[in-house]
Design an enzyme around this catalytic site. Structure first.
Site: not given
Ligand code: IPM
Ligand code: MG
Length: 359
Positions: A248, A252, A192, A142, A224
């Site tokens: 990240d 999710d 990884k 990032y 993975d």
């Molecule tokens: C998160 C989001 C952010 C990230 C974006 C909105 C920049 O996806 O907080 O997980 O990638 O960190």
């Molecule tokens: Mg995210």
């Protein structure tokens, strides 16, 4: 009376709607527990671009630095996608994380019993899941340099750099080990290392830090495989320690174990200064302004703010209990709607949460 300063960042999309709900609940719970909350509302993301041309105005960052804790809803909207990257809403959020030195992102994933049927996975797979993703937040690909886009020999080439220094890995590893000690005593570091040099250093440093934590059972997993294990047998995890990009993606995925990303809060912490508390979901522009959003991740983020940021544990527990009671009573927003439940909009859900808090 104890007084705390909260910088409130409503941001974009559904942000203002869920912020309004969280604020009402925070007010109610602060009255009940005898402390005062003072809010400073500041623009970030698209809202700040519209107002000032910048996704993170210096005045917003300054107000966050001066707060006891920061509560952020969400940023982003497709209308800004054609702006240069450093002018987009996402850059405001990354700038805030970097500007406050928030290297540790905590994303707890706990199945609420009333929602065991809401997941796309079988109830027996997810019942009892209680894990914590500890994501490094101010390094890795990032923020790595060099990065950019060049044209050469008639081709366009774009690149980023995934880089970590030993001290960055060490400090996030310590956060992970410390939290594992307070929880189930197990830490799974995800990397990884079979392919990436940066991951080999990650693994070496995690091994080195582990010698200070003989009571934590450390394991390593390739990313993975971790993605697969999260949906195959998520109960095996206690604390997952991982880098910025992997965290990240995996957070999710882990969020969906609960049935909706609209349920998951997070805390971002540095070594000093205020923490940032935010739902892990985005600004959901497709449902913004329609009173359809699920405010629960935002309310649970407010609970994390109370517990971790302000040390108001009893008030935090009250908010969490209100969420559980409301779900047990069968109230659902559209993202979680199930047969036999009552579907509510964002505002009405806020009213039910308030009733559950006061009831
Ligand atoms: C998160 C989001 C952010 C990230 C974006 C909105 C920049 O996806 O907080 O997980 O990638 O960190
Ligand atoms: Mg995210």
């Amino acid at each position: 009376m104890t007084s705390h300063r909260i910088t409130l960042l409503a941001g974009d999309g559904i942000g203002p709607e869920i912020t309004a709900v969280a604020r009402e609940l925070l007010d109610a719970v602060s009255v009940r527990h005898g402390f005062e909350l003072r809010y400073d509302e500041q623009p970030i993301g698209g809202a700040a671009i519209d107002a000032t041309g910048e996704p993170l105005p210096p005045s917003t960052l300054e107000a966050c630095r001066e707060a006891d804790a920061v509560l952020l809803a969400a940023i982003g909207s497709p209308q800004y996608d054609s702006l240069p990257r450093d002018k987009r809403p996402e850059s405001g959020l990354l700038g805030l994380r970097a500007g406050l030195g928030l290297f540790a992102n905590l994303r707890p994933v706990k199945i609420i019993p009333a929602l065991a049927g809401a997941s796309s996975l079988k109830p027996e797979v997810i019942e009892g899941v209680d894990l914590l993703v500890v994501r490094e937040l101010t390094g890795g690909v990032y923020f790595g340099t060099p990065k950019g886009r060049v044209e050469a020999d008639g081709h366009v080439r774009a690149f980023n750099t995934m880089a970590y220094s030993d001290f960055e890995i060490d400090r996030i590893a310590r956060v992970g080990f410390d939290l594992a000690l307070q929880r189930g005593g197990r830490l799974c570091s995800v990397d990884k290392a079979n392919v990436l040099d940066v991951s080999q250093l990650w693994r070496d440093r995690v091994e080195a830090i582990a010698t200070d934590y003989p009571d934590v059972a450390l394991s390593h997993m390739y990313v993975d495989n971790a993605a697969m294990q999260l949906v195959r047998a998520p109960k095996q995890f206690d604390v997952i320690l991982t880098s910025n990009l992997f965290g990240d993606i995996l957070s999710d995925e882990a969020a969906m174990l609960t049935g909706s990303i609209g349920m998951l809060p997070s805390a971002s912490l540095g070594s000093s200064g205020p923490g940032l508390f935010e739902p892990i979901h985005g600004s959901a522009p497709d449902i913004a302004g329609q009173d359809l959003a699920n405010p629960m991740a935002m309310v649970l983020s407010a609970a994390m703010l109370l517990r971790i940021g302000l040390k108001q544990n009893a008030a935090a527990t009250d908010l969490e209990a209100a969420v559980e009671r409301t779900l047990e009573a069968g109230f659902r927003t559209g993202d979680l709607m199930a047969e036999g439940c009552t579907q509510l909009g964002c505002r009405a859900m806020g009213e039910q949460l308030l009733a559950a808090l006061e009831g």
